[in-house]
Scaffold this motif. Structure first.
Motif, PDB file in Angstrom:
ATOM      1  N   ASN A 290      16.364 -31.377  35.979  1.00  0.00           N
ATOM      2  CA  ASN A 290      16.048 -30.149  35.242  1.00  0.00           C
ATOM      3  C   ASN A 290      15.531 -29.113  36.222  1.00  0.00           C
ATOM      4  N   ASP A 291      16.427 -28.278  36.729  1.00  0.00           N
ATOM      5  CA  ASP A 291      16.008 -27.317  37.750  1.00  0.00           C
ATOM      6  C   ASP A 291      15.201 -26.154  37.178  1.00  0.00           C
ATOM      7  N   ASN A 292      15.017 -26.128  35.861  1.00  0.00           N
ATOM      8  CA  ASN A 292      14.162 -25.112  35.241  1.00  0.00           C
ATOM      9  C   ASN A 292      12.731 -25.601  35.006  1.00  0.00           C
ATOM     10  N   LEU A 293      12.461 -26.861  35.342  1.00  0.00           N
ATOM     11  CA  LEU A 293      11.165 -27.465  35.022  1.00  0.00           C
ATOM     12  C   LEU A 293      10.000 -26.724  35.671  1.00  0.00           C
ATOM     13  N   ASN A 294      10.058 -26.520  36.973  1.00  0.00           N
ATOM     14  CA  ASN A 294       8.934 -25.916  37.683  1.00  0.00           C
ATOM     15  C   ASN A 294       8.836 -24.413  37.447  1.00  0.00           C
ATOM     16  N   GLY A 295       9.963 -23.782  37.187  1.00  0.00           N
ATOM     17  CA  GLY A 295       9.965 -22.335  37.032  1.00  0.00           C
ATOM     18  C   GLY A 295       9.846 -21.881  35.598  1.00  0.00           C
ATOM     19  N   TYR A 304       7.023 -15.746  34.377  1.00  0.00           N
ATOM     20  CA  TYR A 304       8.391 -15.792  34.901  1.00  0.00           C
ATOM     21  C   TYR A 304       9.094 -14.615  34.247  1.00  0.00           C
ATOM     22  N   LEU A 305       9.216 -13.499  34.984  1.00  0.00           N
ATOM     23  CA  LEU A 305       9.505 -12.206  34.375  1.00  0.00           C
ATOM     24  C   LEU A 305      10.977 -11.813  34.463  1.00  0.00           C
ATOM     25  N   GLY A 306      11.276 -10.684  33.809  1.00  0.00           N
ATOM     26  CA  GLY A 306      12.636 -10.175  33.799  1.00  0.00           C
ATOM     27  C   GLY A 306      13.555 -11.104  33.032  1.00  0.00           C
ATOM     28  N   ASN A 307      14.844 -11.007  33.322  1.00  0.00           N
ATOM     29  CA  ASN A 307      15.810 -11.924  32.705  1.00  0.00           C
ATOM     30  C   ASN A 307      15.764 -13.273  33.420  1.00  0.00           C
ATOM     31  N   LEU A 308      14.562 -13.845  33.431  1.00  0.00           N
ATOM     32  CA  LEU A 308      14.305 -15.132  34.091  1.00  0.00           C
ATOM     33  C   LEU A 308      14.712 -15.071  35.560  1.00  0.00           C
ATOM     34  N   THR A 309      14.293 -13.998  36.220  1.00  0.00           N
ATOM     35  CA  THR A 309      14.641 -13.799  37.624  1.00  0.00           C
ATOM     36  C   THR A 309      13.426 -13.556  38.512  1.00  0.00           C
ATOM     37  N   LEU A 310      12.333 -13.060  37.947  1.00  0.00           N
ATOM     38  CA  LEU A 310      11.167 -12.698  38.754  1.00  0.00           C
ATOM     39  C   LEU A 310      10.049 -13.719  38.565  1.00  0.00           C
ATOM     40  N   GLN A 311       9.806 -14.504  39.583  1.00  0.00           N
ATOM     41  CA  GLN A 311       8.767 -15.529  39.507  1.00  0.00           C
ATOM     42  C   GLN A 311       7.496 -15.020  40.169  1.00  0.00           C
ATOM     43  N   MET A 312       6.397 -15.050  39.419  1.00  0.00           N
ATOM     44  CA  MET A 312       5.113 -14.687  40.002  1.00  0.00           C
ATOM     45  C   MET A 312       4.764 -15.676  41.111  1.00  0.00           C
ATOM     46  N   PRO A 313       4.078 -15.239  42.169  1.00  0.00           N
ATOM     47  CA  PRO A 313       3.728 -16.141  43.276  1.00  0.00           C
ATOM     48  C   PRO A 313       2.930 -17.345  42.788  1.00  0.00           C
ATOM     49  N   LEU A 314       3.265 -18.504  43.325  1.00  0.00           N
ATOM     50  CA  LEU A 314       2.627 -19.741  42.885  1.00  0.00           C
ATOM     51  C   LEU A 314       1.126 -19.724  43.168  1.00  0.00           C
ATOM     52  N   TRP A 315       0.715 -19.098  44.280  1.00  0.00           N
ATOM     53  CA  TRP A 315      -0.720 -19.066  44.610  1.00  0.00           C
ATOM     54  C   TRP A 315      -1.499 -18.286  43.552  1.00  0.00           C
ATOM     55  N   LEU A 316      -0.866 -17.259  42.983  1.00  0.00           N
ATOM     56  CA  LEU A 316      -1.538 -16.468  41.956  1.00  0.00           C
ATOM     57  C   LEU A 316      -1.611 -17.249  40.634  1.00  0.00           C
ATOM     58  N   SER A 378      14.183 -24.255  26.371  1.00  0.00           N
ATOM     59  CA  SER A 378      12.739 -24.057  26.180  1.00  0.00           C
ATOM     60  C   SER A 378      12.199 -23.228  27.333  1.00  0.00           C
ATOM     61  N   GLN A 379      11.317 -22.301  27.010  1.00  0.00           N
ATOM     62  CA  GLN A 379      10.685 -21.454  28.024  1.00  0.00           C
ATOM     63  C   GLN A 379       9.167 -21.563  27.903  1.00  0.00           C
ATOM     64  N   GLY A 380       8.509 -21.427  29.039  1.00  0.00           N
ATOM     65  CA  GLY A 380       7.054 -21.562  29.046  1.00  0.00           C
ATOM     66  C   GLY A 380       6.351 -20.599  28.111  1.00  0.00           C
ATOM     67  N   ARG A 381       6.953 -19.416  27.876  1.00  0.00           N
ATOM     68  CA  ARG A 381       6.321 -18.428  27.000  1.00  0.00           C
ATOM     69  C   ARG A 381       6.171 -18.945  25.569  1.00  0.00           C
ATOM     70  N   PHE A 419      -1.347  -7.941  37.399  1.00  0.00           N
ATOM     71  CA  PHE A 419      -0.637  -6.725  37.005  1.00  0.00           C
ATOM     72  C   PHE A 419      -0.011  -6.028  38.212  1.00  0.00           C
ATOM     73  N   LEU A 420      -0.778  -5.880  39.286  1.00  0.00           N
ATOM     74  CA  LEU A 420      -0.281  -5.179  40.470  1.00  0.00           C
ATOM     75  C   LEU A 420       0.869  -5.932  41.127  1.00  0.00           C
ATOM     76  N   VAL A 421       0.754  -7.252  41.217  1.00  0.00           N
ATOM     77  CA  VAL A 421       1.829  -8.056  41.814  1.00  0.00           C
ATOM     78  C   VAL A 421       3.085  -7.964  40.951  1.00  0.00           C
ATOM     79  N   ALA A 422       2.910  -8.061  39.624  1.00  0.00           N
ATOM     80  CA  ALA A 422       4.060  -7.992  38.716  1.00  0.00           C
ATOM     81  C   ALA A 422       4.747  -6.627  38.804  1.00  0.00           C
ATOM     82  N   MET A 423       3.962  -5.563  38.868  1.00  0.00           N
ATOM     83  CA  MET A 423       4.541  -4.220  38.979  1.00  0.00           C
ATOM     84  C   MET A 423       5.341  -4.076  40.273  1.00  0.00           C
ATOM     85  N   TYR A 424       4.807  -4.613  41.350  1.00  0.00           N
ATOM     86  CA  TYR A 424       5.529  -4.567  42.634  1.00  0.00           C
ATOM     87  C   TYR A 424       6.877  -5.283  42.511  1.00  0.00           C
ATOM     88  N   LEU A 425       6.872  -6.476  41.898  1.00  0.00           N
ATOM     89  CA  LEU A 425       8.108  -7.253  41.762  1.00  0.00           C
ATOM     90  C   LEU A 425       9.144  -6.519  40.914  1.00  0.00           C
TER      91      LEU A 425
END
Length: 435
Positions: A290-295, A304-316, A378-381, A419-425
């Motif tokens: 399941n390659d969608n498990l971690n993301g 996990y934003l956009g059309n499932l394309t923008l992943q927030m940094p894992l450290w955040l 299934s999506q995390g949201r 918010f700032l990181v997401a806006m940048y992405l």
């Protein structure tokens, strides 16, 4: 930042939510949020009969990653021929989920019948419903106000609130039910009025997603006394609780057998329980299959934003989890029983199980065919609204005395960073800013 010492949680939420959500709304291109055109179609068809000549929301709005400005401007310039959109009153119980968007889209069509105006007006009214709804829910909650604010302003929730998603009404209804239940735990009484409220909540929860009704299963674990016309139930209720307490092991065994029986019924035409066990294991524990498990499935609860394309940094994401845990540990918990805490985290797991099972039955066969070895869709949201169910369990693990000022300061700094990181992405990925 010192002003946070005096500000109420709901007022701080209102300020941050207004900034975050409306910023997301105007930088997120149309149809770059999961299922936005599908939600536009479902909302539009509440009052407009679909025909062969109707505007095809699913097909006629681009969803490419790099936005072409000239093409995008046409969305706001080209008008829909409203004569091909015949009025049709098709309101149903499910329509409750689309009321804010419907009001906005309808007003937008009156102002200027372009896709851009219609969708943005729908987004604005959906956002207002979310901001005002959570504002009053924070005031309503007797516990975990800062935690509720934090979860409600995670990037994934800000994204959904800035779109046409029915996740807004779903989230508000789940939180209203949880607020009602925990307020019962706080007051320790159940009145005639509460019975009417439970019926209303059941209708609202079923109107969005049927699995939401499981939330009301927490009510029997709340220690309260019936009042008014229901007072005659006190004695039998005490007897039942005493019996369950005495034979708690048997009760949990019967509960597990009940879940197994339901799954056996649901999976009888899907390979049976043995196959379902393999599906569940592969879906939740094997990222190789399941390659969608971690993301999408796991990190999707936070961002996990956009059309499932923008992943927030894992450290955040790790920081978010640590801050949320700290908020849980420092929350008021003196009115939670051990049974209620256990029921809450078990319900969190049941909601995950229910979503994965429904998606395996309804969606997976369309994508992977019948008999697939994982569940997809299934999506995390889907699980974000239920994160707060873990509060009673975590809160009782330790006693951290953190002042209200420090809680709000930590939560605010972390949310602003998200918010700032997401806006940048978003700006980088869709608009090519900073490239």
């Amino acid at each position: 930042m010192n002003r946070i010492k005096q500000i109420k949680v709901e007022n701080l939420f209102f300020i941050l939510a207004t900034i975050f959500i409306f910023s997301f709304m105007f930088v997120f291109p149309i149809n770059r949020v999961p299922d936005e055109t599908n939600h536009a179609r479902m909302t539009w068809e509440t009052l407009h009969k679909p025909t062969e000549k109707s505007f095809k929301w699913m097909n006629e709005i681009p969803s490419n990653d790099k936005v072409k400005l000239a093409e995008y401007k046409q969305i706001f310039a080209q008008k829909i021929d409203m004569s091909k959109e015949p009025f049709h009153f098709g309101v149903s119980l499910k329509s409750i989920s689309f009321i804010p968007q419907l009001i906005g889209m309808t007003i937008g069509s009156w102002i200027s019948p372009t896709v851009g105006m219609i969708i943005y007006m729908g987004r604005i009214f959906n956002a207002l419903a979310y901001i005002l709804g959570i504002y009053f829910l924070i005031r309503y909650f007797k516990y975990g106000k800062t935690a509720l604010m934090f979860i409600s302003l995670l990037p994934i929730m800000v994204q959904q609130a800035s779109s046409l998603s029915y996740d807004v009404m779903n989230y508000l209804e789940v939180m209203l039910a949880l607020g009602f239940i925990t307020n019962l735990a706080y007051s320790k009484r159940f009145t005639n009025r509460n019975l009417i409220q439970v019926i209303g909540l059941a209708i609202l929860l079923l109107a969005t997603k049927p699995n939401n009704i499981l939330v009301l299963g927490l009510i029997p674990f709340v220690p309260f006394k019936f009042e008014g016309a229901l007072a005659f139930l006190n004695r039998p209720m005490q007897a039942v609780k005493a019996f369950i307490s005495k034979f708690k092991g048997v009760f949990y065994l019967l509960f597990i057998l009940g879940v197994v029986a339901v799954l056996q019924f649901l999976m009888k035409n899907q390979g049976g329980l043995h196959h379902y066990g393999d599906v569940l294991r592969n879906t939740l524990f094997n990222p190789e299959l399941n390659d969608n498990l971690n993301g999408i499935l796991s990190l999707g609860m936070f961002g996990y934003l956009g059309n499932l394309t923008l992943q927030m940094p894992l450290w955040l994401i790790f920081i978010d989890i640590m801050v949320l845990t700290l908020l849980f540990l420092s929350s008021k918990k003196d009115f939670f029983t051990k049974d209620f805490a256990n029921a809450s985290w078990i319900l969190f797991l049941l909601e995950i199980l229910a979503a994965i099972t429904v998606m395996y039955i309804q969606w997976t066969p369309l994508v992977l065919g019948k008999g697939a070895n994982i569940s997809v869709g299934s999506q995390g949201r889907y699980f974000t609204p239920f994160i707060i169910l873990l509060l009673p369990l975590v809160a009782n693990m330790a006693n951290i005395d953190l002042s209200r000022h420090k809680r709000l300061k930590i939560a605010t700094v972390t949310l602003v960073a998200n918010f700032l990181v997401a806006m940048y992405l978003i700006l980088f990925h869709y608009w090519g800013v900073f490239a």
